[in-house]
Structures are given as C-alpha cells and as structure tokens.
Write a protein that holds these residues in place. Sequence first.
Motif, PDB file in Angstrom:
ATOM      1  N   ASN A  25     -15.716 -14.125  12.147  1.00 13.27           N
ATOM      2  CA  ASN A  25     -16.622 -13.082  11.653  1.00 13.27           C
ATOM      3  C   ASN A  25     -17.765 -13.686  10.827  1.00 13.27           C
ATOM      4  OD1 ASN A  25     -14.955 -11.208  12.824  1.00 13.27           O
ATOM      5  ND2 ASN A  25     -14.050 -10.478  10.907  1.00 13.27           N
ATOM      6  N   ILE A  26     -17.411 -14.606   9.929  1.00 13.40           N
ATOM      7  CA  ILE A  26     -18.432 -15.263   9.104  1.00 13.40           C
ATOM      8  C   ILE A  26     -19.446 -15.975  10.004  1.00 13.40           C
ATOM      9  CG2 ILE A  26     -18.813 -17.163   7.470  1.00 13.40           C
ATOM     10  CD1 ILE A  26     -16.042 -16.413   6.253  1.00 13.40           C
ATOM     11  N   THR A  27     -18.944 -16.679  11.003  1.00 13.03           N
ATOM     12  CA  THR A  27     -19.817 -17.424  11.913  1.00 13.03           C
ATOM     13  C   THR A  27     -20.716 -16.478  12.697  1.00 13.03           C
ATOM     14  OG1 THR A  27     -18.084 -19.109  12.117  1.00 13.03           O
ATOM     15  CG2 THR A  27     -19.852 -19.146  13.755  1.00 13.03           C
ATOM     16  N   GLY A  84     -15.014 -21.220  -2.805  1.00 18.64           N
ATOM     17  CA  GLY A  84     -15.215 -22.132  -3.925  1.00 18.64           C
ATOM     18  C   GLY A  84     -15.769 -23.492  -3.562  1.00 18.64           C
ATOM     19  N   ASP A  85     -15.019 -24.528  -3.968  1.00 17.29           N
ATOM     20  CA  ASP A  85     -15.465 -25.908  -3.807  1.00 17.29           C
ATOM     21  C   ASP A  85     -15.649 -26.305  -2.353  1.00 17.29           C
ATOM     22  OD1 ASP A  85     -15.432 -26.150  -6.518  1.00 17.29           O
ATOM     23  OD2 ASP A  85     -13.499 -27.189  -6.624  1.00 17.29           O
ATOM     24  N   ALA A  86     -15.001 -25.582  -1.438  1.00 15.36           N
ATOM     25  CA  ALA A  86     -15.098 -25.936  -0.024  1.00 15.36           C
ATOM     26  C   ALA A  86     -16.534 -25.862   0.483  1.00 15.36           C
ATOM     27  CB  ALA A  86     -14.205 -25.012   0.810  1.00 15.36           C
ATOM     28  N   LEU A  87     -17.348 -25.000  -0.144  1.00 19.86           N
ATOM     29  CA  LEU A  87     -18.739 -24.830   0.287  1.00 19.86           C
ATOM     30  C   LEU A  87     -19.734 -25.510  -0.646  1.00 19.86           C
ATOM     31  CD1 LEU A  87     -18.684 -21.032   1.292  1.00 19.86           C
ATOM     32  CD2 LEU A  87     -18.080 -23.020   2.671  1.00 19.86           C
ATOM     33  N   ALA A  88     -19.240 -26.127  -1.715  1.00 20.43           N
ATOM     34  CA  ALA A  88     -20.129 -26.684  -2.743  1.00 20.43           C
ATOM     35  C   ALA A  88     -21.019 -27.797  -2.198  1.00 20.43           C
ATOM     36  CB  ALA A  88     -19.301 -27.207  -3.909  1.00 20.43           C
ATOM     37  N   SER A  89     -20.519 -28.528  -1.218  1.00 22.17           N
ATOM     38  CA  SER A  89     -21.277 -29.669  -0.702  1.00 22.17           C
ATOM     39  C   SER A  89     -22.291 -29.290   0.378  1.00 22.17           C
ATOM     40  CB  SER A  89     -20.315 -30.720  -0.129  1.00 22.17           C
ATOM     41  OG  SER A  89     -19.591 -30.176   0.972  1.00 22.17           O
ATOM     42  N   VAL A 136     -25.080 -15.681   2.348  1.00 17.16           N
ATOM     43  CA  VAL A 136     -23.708 -15.696   2.873  1.00 17.16           C
ATOM     44  C   VAL A 136     -22.855 -16.670   2.061  1.00 17.16           C
ATOM     45  CG1 VAL A 136     -22.261 -16.269   4.869  1.00 17.16           C
ATOM     46  CG2 VAL A 136     -24.434 -15.060   5.206  1.00 17.16           C
ATOM     47  N   LYS A 137     -23.403 -17.842   1.830  1.00 20.75           N
ATOM     48  CA  LYS A 137     -22.680 -18.869   1.056  1.00 20.75           C
ATOM     49  C   LYS A 137     -22.337 -18.355  -0.338  1.00 20.75           C
ATOM     50  CE  LYS A 137     -24.642 -22.772  -0.394  1.00 20.75           C
ATOM     51  NZ  LYS A 137     -25.243 -24.136  -0.428  1.00 20.75           N
ATOM     52  N   THR A 138     -23.272 -17.655  -0.962  1.00 22.43           N
ATOM     53  CA  THR A 138     -23.039 -17.108  -2.301  1.00 22.43           C
ATOM     54  C   THR A 138     -21.928 -16.068  -2.279  1.00 22.43           C
ATOM     55  OG1 THR A 138     -25.348 -17.479  -2.923  1.00 22.43           O
ATOM     56  CG2 THR A 138     -24.098 -15.889  -4.232  1.00 22.43           C
ATOM     57  N   GLN A 139     -21.958 -15.193  -1.274  1.00 28.23           N
ATOM     58  CA  GLN A 139     -20.932 -14.153  -1.155  1.00 28.23           C
ATOM     59  C   GLN A 139     -19.540 -14.769  -0.933  1.00 28.23           C
ATOM     60  OE1 GLN A 139     -20.806 -10.839  -1.363  1.00 28.23           O
ATOM     61  NE2 GLN A 139     -22.967 -10.532  -1.865  1.00 28.23           N
ATOM     62  N   LEU A 140     -19.512 -15.900  -0.223  1.00 24.26           N
ATOM     63  CA  LEU A 140     -18.228 -16.539   0.075  1.00 24.26           C
ATOM     64  C   LEU A 140     -17.696 -17.351  -1.101  1.00 24.26           C
ATOM     65  CD1 LEU A 140     -18.957 -17.859   3.691  1.00 24.26           C
ATOM     66  CD2 LEU A 140     -17.579 -15.877   3.058  1.00 24.26           C
ATOM     67  N   GLN A 195     -19.764  -6.724   3.167  1.00 24.21           N
ATOM     68  CA  GLN A 195     -20.761  -7.206   2.218  1.00 24.21           C
ATOM     69  C   GLN A 195     -21.648  -8.286   2.851  1.00 24.21           C
ATOM     70  OE1 GLN A 195     -18.875  -8.501  -1.388  1.00 24.21           O
ATOM     71  NE2 GLN A 195     -17.664  -6.630  -1.596  1.00 24.21           N
ATOM     72  N   LEU A 196     -21.063  -9.082   3.726  1.00 22.83           N
ATOM     73  CA  LEU A 196     -21.823 -10.168   4.344  1.00 22.83           C
ATOM     74  C   LEU A 196     -22.936  -9.638   5.244  1.00 22.83           C
ATOM     75  CD1 LEU A 196     -19.014 -12.712   5.360  1.00 22.83           C
ATOM     76  CD2 LEU A 196     -20.478 -12.750   3.341  1.00 22.83           C
ATOM     77  N   THR A 197     -22.735  -8.455   5.812  1.00 24.56           N
ATOM     78  CA  THR A 197     -23.748  -7.916   6.733  1.00 24.56           C
ATOM     79  C   THR A 197     -25.032  -7.533   6.005  1.00 24.56           C
ATOM     80  OG1 THR A 197     -22.923  -5.635   6.560  1.00 24.56           O
ATOM     81  CG2 THR A 197     -21.939  -7.041   8.263  1.00 24.56           C
TER      82      THR A 197
END
Length: 353
Positions: free
Chosen positions: A330-332, A38-43, A29-33, A19-21
């Motif tokens: 992979n995400i990176t 969750g909160d880990a990416l909120a900031s 990407v951030k939205t898909q993750l 899905q990320l591709t």
Amino acid sequence: MEMHVLPGIGLDYMLTSPQLTQCETIDDVKTQLGPAYGDALASLPPNPSTSLLATKTTEKLVADFRYLQGQATGSLAKFMEYLTYGYMIDNVALLITGTLHERDTKELLDRCHPLGWFETMPVLCVATNIEELYNSVLIETPLAPYFKGSLSHQDLDELNIEIVRNMLYKNYLEDFYHFVNNDPEMGLTPTGETMSEILAFEADRRAINITINSFGTDLSKEQRRKLYPEFGNLYPEGSLMLSRAEDLEGVSLAVSGVGDYKRFFDEVGFNQQSSMGAGNMSGGAGGEQKSLEDLFYLKEMELSKMVFTRQFTHAVIYAWVKLREQEIRNITWIAECIAQNQKDRIGSYISVF
C-alpha cells in the motif's frame, strides 16, 4: 513469547493508510511513516524513490520478524522457520535463473528477499553449472526435502523454472499443512484449525493461478495437475475439474463449488482476460475494476484479520507478516501514485484494516 509484543513492532500503524493518501510528496509520506518505522527511514535521502522506500520498509519488517524469531521456542520456532521457506523458494529460483544466464553473483544475492536468506545461500552462487547448483541445494538448504523425489537437475532449465518453482511450493504447502495438523503442540488446536483454513486458501489460489497461467503454453493438463497441492477447499473434485479446464469459463465452473471463488469470478467476469492478471496491488493497471489477484489479496487480508479474534495461536505471526506485507504494498502504491502525479488512483489500494 508473548503475543502482545506485536503491536509494539508495527501492527498499530496499519490503521492509518488513509492519512498517506493526503500526502503531496514522498517526503510527506516519509514523515507520516516516521512514528511506525522510525530509524528504518532515517537514512533515506530527500524525496527517495519508491523502490528505496519499499526496500527500507521491508527491512523494518524483516528486523521485526527476526526479533520475534529470536525469542521463539519449541513449536513456534519451527513454525516461524516454515514461514521463511516460501521466500527461500523464490530466492533459489532466482539463483537458478541467474546461474543459467551467468549473472553476477552479488547482483543475484542483492535481489534475494531477506526473509528467505539462509546462511549457506552464498554457497549456491559458487556453482558454475546447474548440476552443481542442484547438488548444493540438496545438501546446503532447508529446501532439500522439497527437491528429493520430485525434481532432478535436468529439470532446472529456463523452460522449466516456473514448473520447478510451483513444484517446490506444492511440496512446501503440503508439508506446512501436515506440520500444523500433526505437531503435538498444534494439531487439534486453534493454530491447527486457523492455519488449515489459511493454507487451504493458499493452495486453492496457487491451483487457480497455475491453471490460468498455463493457457497458451506447452504445459500439458497432466503436468498442470501434478503442480496442484493435494489439499484445500477445491481438492479433490475442484482440482480435477481445474486440471481439465481449457479456458477461463472452465476455470470458473471448476471453482463454482466454493462460494468466495464463485463470487470472485462473477465479479471480474470470466471472459475478461485483462481482469484476471495483476491488479493494483501487484503493479497492474489499477482502475475501478478489481482484478482476480486483487480479490485474492482482499481474501488474504480477511483471513489474516480474523486470526486476531483467536487467542493463543501461532497463526498470529503468519497473519502479522501478511498484513505488514500488504501495508508495504500500500505504501509503495501510494508513493508511486504521488511520484507519477496520478492522485486520482491513489485510493486504489487493498485496505488492511
């Protein structure tokens, strides 16, 4: 500790890398993750850098690992400590290098891997010279047994730092292998059996990489041999042949007795020096041709996935960490392809599931 908690802390997301591709921006990407991280990416700011994305996803892995570690008891608690020692070795090697170059203490600590953090690590940064640092390592860290009898403070110089790192890893892997096979709760159990196979592969991978990386350096064949873990699928005959190898053809011959490794070398071609090094998943050139390092990562994923077919084994924690780390790579990779507008290479990641 119940192993069924693992899906609840991130394993379920590993099915969705394709899905990320389809993402067009880092924000996509951030939205898909979001559901998994969750909160880990909120900031994160809008369209964050790939390095910041990697940092935040790694922090999530570390938080999940520490959560599990807090619930572990008995042999599992000790097993999880062993999982952190490899990261500690990398951190100590970084601090040694920084001390040699008189780098800023805070900068060094910021660059250390959080899974390899230990309470007394800041003490190492107080050392003003290599001898003080060596004495601190022997007293203040869990790595002390891996230094004793193998390394002295005279070994800790810039020319020897990779030798030091590889010697520590050799001692660590041998100790870990002994632990999973001799601990009363693990020997002759699925954990001992599964981890023996995984650690044997890791020992072989290190021996092969040490050999290839030694070509064109001052490392003698005898010094090289001393860095090989004394177990694994290649040990002892293949290890002896590796220690005598003078070129890539010699390495290919040394590993030909193990079917997987023979296939790897046949696939990359032992005469293709450029194919032997870093590949897509370690920041290499990418492309259709997989590197030896890519094939090692694929084998690591295969072994890790197989762990989940077994029941009641500590090895599931080890495999979960390796799968999560590959997911972060992979995400990176995908985010980097988007950032550099190279979507034609976006699918060249190592599939987790």
